[in-house]
Design a protein around this motif. Structure first.
Motif, PDB file in Angstrom:
ATOM      1  N   THR A   1      45.694  20.239 -93.311  1.00  0.00           N
ATOM      2  CA  THR A   1      46.430  20.067 -94.582  1.00  0.00           C
ATOM      3  C   THR A   1      47.426  21.380 -94.981  1.00  0.00           C
ATOM      4  O   THR A   1      47.623  22.080 -94.238  1.00  0.00           O
ATOM      5  N   THR A   2      48.094  20.962 -96.152  1.00  0.00           N
ATOM      6  CA  THR A   2      49.154  21.885 -96.510  1.00  0.00           C
ATOM      7  C   THR A   2      48.234  23.465 -97.051  1.00  0.00           C
ATOM      8  O   THR A   2      48.974  24.423 -96.727  1.00  0.00           O
ATOM      9  N   SER A   3      47.262  23.309 -97.550  1.00  0.00           N
ATOM     10  CA  SER A   3      46.459  24.730 -97.795  1.00  0.00           C
ATOM     11  C   SER A   3      46.172  25.248 -96.630  1.00  0.00           C
ATOM     12  O   SER A   3      46.233  26.448 -96.526  1.00  0.00           O
ATOM     13  N   GLU A   4      45.738  24.502 -95.674  1.00  0.00           N
ATOM     14  CA  GLU A   4      45.457  25.170 -94.375  1.00  0.00           C
ATOM     15  C   GLU A   4      46.382  25.689 -93.716  1.00  0.00           C
ATOM     16  O   GLU A   4      46.632  26.876 -93.042  1.00  0.00           O
ATOM     17  N   LEU A   5      47.698  24.997 -93.567  1.00  0.00           N
ATOM     18  CA  LEU A   5      48.617  25.759 -92.816  1.00  0.00           C
ATOM     19  C   LEU A   5      49.244  27.035 -93.877  1.00  0.00           C
ATOM     20  O   LEU A   5      49.890  27.962 -93.298  1.00  0.00           O
ATOM     21  N   PHE A   6      49.347  26.893 -95.210  1.00  0.00           N
ATOM     22  CA  PHE A   6      49.564  28.084 -96.220  1.00  0.00           C
ATOM     23  C   PHE A   6      48.599  29.305 -95.521  1.00  0.00           C
ATOM     24  O   PHE A   6      48.991  30.477 -95.417  1.00  0.00           O
ATOM     25  N   SER A   7      47.156  28.927 -95.481  1.00  0.00           N
ATOM     26  CA  SER A   7      46.336  30.021 -95.109  1.00  0.00           C
ATOM     27  C   SER A   7      46.687  30.613 -93.612  1.00  0.00           C
ATOM     28  O   SER A   7      46.667  31.818 -93.220  1.00  0.00           O
ATOM     29  N   ILE A   8      47.054  29.751 -92.742  1.00  0.00           N
ATOM     30  CA  ILE A   8      47.307  30.239 -91.393  1.00  0.00           C
ATOM     31  C   ILE A   8      48.837  31.145 -91.189  1.00  0.00           C
ATOM     32  O   ILE A   8      48.558  32.075 -90.758  1.00  0.00           O
ATOM     33  N   THR A   9      49.811  30.561 -92.172  1.00  0.00           N
ATOM     34  CA  THR A   9      51.056  31.285 -92.569  1.00  0.00           C
ATOM     35  C   THR A   9      50.578  32.909 -93.031  1.00  0.00           C
ATOM     36  O   THR A   9      51.090  33.806 -92.444  1.00  0.00           O
TER      37      THR A   9
END
Length: 351
Positions: free
Chosen positions: A122-130
């Motif tokens: 999800t977008t939230s996971e991509l934000f956390s990874i970034t």
């Protein structure tokens, strides 16, 4: 060979990863944790053994473990920790080229995770990874900058210490050599008419030479601080100058100086007297030291006519630097009938 700190880090992370993988477990769409999942976690953590010696290679290994873990169907909960530590280490250790290589390897691992992960990224996971990626890079860069600053500070302190030692050698040995030259010249001129005075001059030369050797030995053994040194006796300095055939008047009042400032005052006097001996052949040398309020004032004046124009040299530079380091001021120049050196330093306890 791995460093001791990396051995402890890898061992602790191996144990933590194994326990976390067993306790956290996993549910659909991920594959349940089994022996293979533990192997990925242990291999990624164990690679940190070489974190300090080969961080780029460790980044490649941990990134590969992330991709294989995702392709095998396991969640990234545990296997990602060593990867972020590896990114941090690359940015904390290497220059631009290898940092770029470490960043590209990490981005490739993240791309592989997004492609092979069984869950919906999800977008939230991509934000956390970034954010994890950026935090690892910024923290590593900050650590590298702090290390470079510490190294630069250490290099500056070493350079200052070398300068201090060179200044001490110049002041102490330069004065001794000039006094010896003066006494040798006087002894040579009066040797035939006054052999007793010539013999006395030779004795002074021997004494000054021995003192110079003792000063050199002290400087080579004690380089860390002057705070415990007791400034040499100014009366002895005056006696040496008079033995060289020059008239010297020493007027000193009680002053309140810190040990470092007291030694600086003595060195300034010594260097100023040395310059007077070097640049004039006759005339009186006057040394006045007094305290005016919370300021200690030193003046060294030497008489003499037709003095050569002063040229910048290490003597004046050293005296000015000594006064500056003690929070004081220094000025020197020709005056009517001679040359004047003046230094003002704060008394003990004054900011």
């Amino acid at each position: 060979m791995p460093t001791r700190s990396d051995v402890w880090l890898a061992a602790g992370l191996v144990v933590a990863s194994a326990f976390a993988a067993l306790l956290a477990g996993s549910g659909p769409p991920y594959r349940p944790t089994d022996a293979l999942g533990l192997v990925f976690a242990v291999v990624a953590a164990s690679s940190l053994l070489w974190r300090s010696t080969a961080p780029v290679s460790v980044t490649a290994v941990t990134g590969t473990a992330v991709i294989l873990n995702a392709a095998a169907g396991y969640p990234p909960t545990v296997v990602q920790w060593p990867a972020w530590i590896a990114v941090f280490t690359v940015f904390a250790t290497y220059g631009r080229g290898l940092r770029l290589a470490g960043a590209l390897l990490t981005l490739a691992a993240l791309a592989g995770y997004v492609v092979f992960d069984r869950g919906d990224v999800t977008t939230s996971e991509l934000f956390s990874i970034t954010m994890c990626f950026l935090i690892s890079m910024v923290a590593g860069e900050a650590t590298r900058a702090r290390r470079f600053w510490a190294e630069a500070s250490q290099a500056r302190l070493m350079a200052e210490e070398r300068t201090r030692l060179a200044r001490e050698l110049h002041d102490a040995l330069g004065h001794a050599v000039n006094v010896m030259v003066m006494q040798a010249g006087v002894g040579r001129r009066v040797f035939a008419d006054n052999p007793e005075f010539a013999q006395e001059a030779l004795g002074h030369i021997e004494t000054v030479g021995r003192d110079a050797l003792g000063e050199l030995d002290r400087l080579l053994r004690v380089m860390h601080s002057d705070d415990d040194d007791t400034p040499p006796d100014l009366g002895e300095l005056a006696a040496r100058v008079r033995a060289a055939g020059r008239d010297m008047r020493l007027t000193t009042a009680e002053v309140d100086l810190a040990p470092g400032a007291a030694r600086a005052v003595h060195r300034i006097i010594q260097e100023a007297v040395t310059n007077a001996l070097r640049h004039t052949e006759n005339g009186r040398i006057d040394v006045d030291l007094a305290q005016v309020g919370d300021t200690v004032v030193l003046e060294v004046a030497n008489e003499g006519r037709h003095l050569p124009a002063p040229t910048p040299g290490r003597g004046l530079v050293n005296m000015r630097e000594r006064a500056r380091l003690e929070g004081g001021r220094f000025e020197a120049g020709p005056v009517d009938g001679g040359f004047l050196v003046r230094a003002t330093l704060p008394a003990r306890g004054k900011p």
